[in-house]
Scaffold this motif. Structure first.
Motif, mmCIF file in Angstrom:
data_model
loop_
_atom_site.group_PDB
_atom_site.id
_atom_site.type_symbol
_atom_site.label_atom_id
_atom_site.label_comp_id
_atom_site.label_asym_id
_atom_site.label_seq_id
_atom_site.Cartn_x
_atom_site.Cartn_y
_atom_site.Cartn_z
ATOM 1 N N UNK A 42 -2.763 -10.945 2.444
ATOM 2 C CA UNK A 42 -2.094 -10.497 1.229
ATOM 3 C C UNK A 42 -0.776 -9.776 1.472
ATOM 4 N N UNK A 43 0.263 -10.293 0.854
ATOM 5 C CA UNK A 43 1.571 -9.638 0.744
ATOM 6 C C UNK A 43 2.331 -9.512 2.065
ATOM 7 N N UNK A 228 -14.827 -5.739 -0.685
ATOM 8 C CA UNK A 228 -13.588 -5.686 0.102
ATOM 9 C C UNK A 228 -13.745 -6.460 1.412
ATOM 10 N N UNK A 289 -6.188 -2.356 -6.885
ATOM 11 C CA UNK A 289 -5.266 -2.370 -5.738
ATOM 12 C C UNK A 289 -6.038 -2.673 -4.449
ATOM 13 N N UNK A 290 -7.204 -2.068 -4.311
ATOM 14 C CA UNK A 290 -8.010 -2.282 -3.112
ATOM 15 C C UNK A 290 -8.384 -3.759 -2.972
ATOM 16 N N UNK A 293 -5.527 -5.952 -2.024
ATOM 17 C CA UNK A 293 -5.249 -5.849 -0.586
ATOM 18 C C UNK A 293 -6.217 -6.683 0.243
ATOM 19 N N UNK B 83 -12.204 -3.656 8.785
ATOM 20 C CA UNK B 83 -13.365 -2.776 8.930
ATOM 21 C C UNK B 83 -14.637 -3.550 9.285
ATOM 22 N N UNK B 241 3.059 -1.447 3.564
ATOM 23 C CA UNK B 241 2.009 -2.338 4.065
ATOM 24 C C UNK B 241 2.465 -3.065 5.324
ATOM 25 N N UNK B 277 -1.780 4.114 -7.200
ATOM 26 C CA UNK B 277 -1.691 2.764 -6.641
ATOM 27 C C UNK B 277 -1.174 2.818 -5.200
ATOM 28 N N UNK B 280 -3.883 4.299 -2.905
ATOM 29 C CA UNK B 280 -4.999 3.377 -2.683
ATOM 30 C C UNK B 280 -4.631 2.347 -1.630
ATOM 31 N N UNK B 281 -3.425 1.835 -1.743
ATOM 32 C CA UNK B 281 -2.958 0.845 -0.782
ATOM 33 C C UNK B 281 -2.896 1.441 0.630
ATOM 34 N N UNK B 284 -6.394 1.894 2.233
ATOM 35 C CA UNK B 284 -6.959 0.621 2.715
ATOM 36 C C UNK B 284 -6.249 0.160 3.979
ATOM 37 N N UNK B 285 -4.938 0.277 3.966
ATOM 38 C CA UNK B 285 -4.152 -0.334 5.022
ATOM 39 C C UNK B 285 -3.530 0.709 5.932
ATOM 40 N N UNK B 306 -12.510 6.461 -2.654
ATOM 41 C CA UNK B 306 -12.030 5.245 -1.983
ATOM 42 C C UNK B 306 -12.043 5.428 -0.469
#
Lengths: 332, 447
Positions: A42-43, A228, A289-290, A293, B83, B241, B277, B280-281, B284-285, B306
């Motif tokens: 993604x992205x 996820x 958003x999660x 991703x 993960x 990202x 937002x 959150x990104x 995760x990353x 999260x």
């Protein structure tokens, strides 16, 4: 100055493109939505193509959703009492496509007939020009009855019919086959079951260009990490060339996130959770958003503020060009 | 590049003295190659070998600790990109930025520092504060550090100023508490590195390219600073990202020591939802530290949740506490349902019950965190366990009926359950959670 070589991944596989909605040959939409086509995670457009941006669908119902959170009922107002008016308001709020739930066809919630369902779908199609996803009430026999009637009555509209599950997919797939529609296959947070369902659907002769995968969404705090990781595994498998995992993925973010107690009611929860509506909207945004991703191609949302914010985030992630920091760097 | 077990073996004494705790030098070498032990366990390596092996035996992303005492946090040491490959290990540190010239500095700092929330039986909090030099003079910054330090004793701090004099003044107050110094740049790195080394504090390096970061990293580590945090200075979701992904890949797949450090991400935005937002990104990353601007529980609680989700070990799924749960506000005539304490099982069942709109008692048995079928197959969810769970829960006194709904997957246990629970009517529920709402409307209603 030292030059760091950029470790770009080269993938062998690509996600299939799936188009929803049609503007001709029976289709009356004024816009269509194409998702999928990714040749990268993604992205990460600095190393592979992502030709279509993920789309935001908005959930509407065929009857007033009185069990919804007060924050949602307030946001949609009286328009939520009429599917066509609701559809118009949802498009104005930014919906790129609509996810219409035929809940009132459920035997326990009104048991409306297939003819009623067709009338609702036609009213929504007449009111807006965006593509449509149509969900049956979630009871196998009734799903088959209403979705087939809808499929027949909307030939050529390229609607997504949902949900196909492993115990009930044949009738719905047949309805899609004969009428130029798309189906959504839903499997319970499991890579192999998602693959297996794609195989079953494909074996009936439906092109995989007409199949979306719903891997089953867990909301933030309620199983999100399972969804996820299953989605990351599906997408990695797709990029490494496993054909039966190369479907675009759809996540029912709004439905799951607004079902949790963090979003349902302002009463009887700890002060540390903060302002009710703000928290509930963030719950939906963060879940969306999660999952974006981890590979979501369509996220279905409920709250107007979340729709707005998630669309902006997608635009930011998809913005043209590559990061300045990588512009001049050589690839490894 | 990392050395293989055999390459490491060739550099060891090869005496099989066992003092490292392994039976042979080869076994020790193999474990070193997997990063499962430390070279220091071998007392006989030569200095030359040590230098060669240190690079190979160190974790690919350095573990960096900020703060001292109970609230100190450590980030880094991550070994995977996804993960599901193993697990993410050191939870993203959530920090709040406060500016030195803010009129409500102490209040904001205190509110963020003292925020805590209960979730799945744990008390969860933010990790620290970033004090930013905004006024532009060292005196204001030092004064602000003093104010925050007094208002929030023990809270890990990030001292953020490009002015070495301001950092030096702040370190005189809080240097012993190991704040993270932010940041060394191309212009000031020598002075910043000297300060960090003298105070033995971690140091962030900030540059907007991988080349710039690699060069700074070499410079400050050359000056003796080993605990480094990387700030790639990105301004939007796409670049954040991309940079975080590349930094993680370079460290893990290319074994690039110069960039093998925790990553820091600024996610503060004017709009609260935008900030949510961005954060959150980043969680995760790959962000090791996330710096927020809003002080708002409605933001903190989702982000803490999260972070907990993403850093849960996928091979050890979280269990829920085995006990009696209330879904809605059940009364004496409400249904009693039983399931096991695998978190996903619990969430599926409670979600469906909640969605049905019918208040229920949900009795969760201790099945070592396994799902119904797995636990049943392993003998951890049988009639004895079901009966004991019912008796120990005290549910009987809360009910006007004696009807227990067991999962459809263990329908075969219903006879035994009736023997173990005399006087109870055992009802067999659906196999899948999704069928619970219709079950409650039909079978339960008819009973």
């Amino acid at each position: 100055m030292a030059t760091v070589e950029i470790p770009r991944e080269k993938w062998s596989g690509t996600v299939r493109e799936v188009t929803l909605g049609a503007t001709s040959d029976g289709g009356t939409r004024t816009s269509t939505v194409t998702v999928g086509g990714e040749a990268t995670l993604p992205f990460l457009q600095f190393e592979g193509a992502m030709p279509n941006k993920p789309a935001v669908a908005v959930e509407i119902h065929d009857c007033y959703p009185e069990d919804w959170s007060p924050a949602l009922l307030a946001a949609w107002g009286d328009e939520a009492r009429d599917p066509a008016s609701w559809a118009v308001k949802a498009v104005a709020a930014g919906a790129e496509l609509l996810a219409l739930q035929l809940r009132a066809c459920h035997p326990d919630r009104g048991d409306r007939t297939a003819a009623d369902a067709v009338a609702t779908v036609k009213a929504v199609l007449g009111a807006v020009g965006v593509p449509l996803i149509v969900y049956g009430p979630g009871v196998a026999d009734k799903d088959n009855e209403v979705l087939v009637a809808v499929a027949d009555a909307t030939k050529g509209e390229r609607i997504a019919l949902a949900n196909c599950v492993d115990k009930n997919y044949r009738t719905i797939v047949a309805g899609a086959l004969g009428n130029g529609h798309v189906v959504i296959g839903q499997s319970p947070i499991d890579v192999n079951m998602a693959k297996q369902l794609n195989i079953l659907i494909n074996d009936m002769g439906l092109d995989l260009e007409r199949v979306l995968v719903d891997p089953t969404t867990g909301a933030l705090g309620y199983g999100l990490e399972y969804t996820y990781s299953v989605m990351e595994r599906l997408r990695l498998a797709a990029l490494t060339g496993d054909s039966m995992t190369q479907q675009p993925m759809i996540c029912t973010v709004g439905e799951e996130s607004w079902r949790q107690k963090e979003s349902r009611s302002p009463d009887g929860v700890p002060a540390e959770w903060g302002d009710f509506e703000t928290r509930a909207v963030i719950w939906e945004i963060s879940t969306a958003i999660t999952l974006l991703q981890s590979g979501a191609d369509i996220v279905t949302l409920r709250h107007p503020a979340a729709i707005d914010r998630v669309k902006q985030a997608i635009d930011e992630l998809m913005s043209a060009g590559i990061p300045d920091a990588l512009a001049a760097a050589p690839a490894i | 590049m990392a050395l293989s077990g055999l390459q490491i073996y060739k550099l060891l004494p090869q005496t099989n003295c066992k003092e490292c705790g392994f039976p042979t030098c080869l076994a020790f070498a193999m474990k070193l190659a997997q990063k499962g032990t430390e070279l220091a366990k071998c007392p006989y390596v030569t200095e030359e070998t040590r230098t060669q092996l240190d690079a190979a035996s160190a974790p690919p992303i350095r573990l960096v600790t900020v703060g001292t005492g109970d609230r100190a946090f450590a980030v880094g040491n991550e070994t995977v990109l996804f993960r599901h490959e193993k697990t993410f290990v050191h939870e993203t540190a959530l920090l709040v930025r406060v500016r030195d010239d803010a009129t409500d500095l102490a209040e904001r700092a205190k509110a963020a520092s003292e925020y805590a929330v209960e979730r799945v039986g744990m008390t969860l909090a933010l990790n620290g504060l970033l004090i930013e030099a905004h006024a532009g003079d060292a005196a204001t910054f030092v004064k602000a550090v003093e104010t925050v330090h007094a208002a929030c004793p023990g809270t890990p701090l990030v001292l953020s100023s490009g002015d070495p004099a301001a950092i030096e003044g702040a370190l005189a107050i809080v240097g012993a508490e190991k704040p993270l110094i932010h940041a060394a740049t191309a212009d000031n790195w020598q002075a910043m590195a000297d300060l960090a080394k003298k105070a033995e504090c971690p140091l962030a390096i900030r540059a907007d390219s991988l080349d710039g970061l690699a060069e700074l990293s070499a410079q400050v580590s050359g000056a003796g600073v080993l605990d480094i945090v990387v700030d790639p200075a990105t301004h939007n979701l796409r670049d954040g990202l991309a940079m975080a992904t590349l930094l993680r890949r370079l460290a893990l797949k290319k074994n690039m020591r110069a960039l093998g450090f925790p990553i820091m991400a600024y996610v503060g935005r004017d709009d609260l939802y935008d900030e949510a937002a961005q954060a959150s990104s980043a969680i995760c990353k790959y962000a090791g530290l996330v710096v927020l601007d809003h002080v708002d529980p409605a933001l903190f609680y989702p982000l803490i949740t999260l972070r907990q989700n993403i850093y849960t070990d996928p091979q050890k799924p979280i269990q829920v506490e085995p006990k009696l749960y209330q879904v809605g506000t059940p009364g004496p005539d409400s249904p009693l349902l039983m399931t096991t304490n695998f978190s996903l099982t619990y969430f599926s069942v409670s979600g469906e019950v909640e969605g049905s709109g019918k208040p229920c008692w949900l009795l969760v048995a201790d099945a070592d965190g396994q799902s119904v079928l797995t636990a049943w197959a392993a003998g951890k969810f049988d009639a004895l366990k079901i009966a004991k769970t019912v008796k120990d829960s005290g549910i009987e006194a809360k009910l006007s009926h004696k009807k227990l709904v067991i999962p459809g997957h263990v329908a075969s246990l219903s006879g035994e359950c009736e023997e173990e629970l005399p006087g109870w009517q055992i009802m067999v529920g659906p196999r899948e959670a999704a069928d619970i709402p219709s079950y409650l409307k039909t079978a339960w209603a008819a009973s």
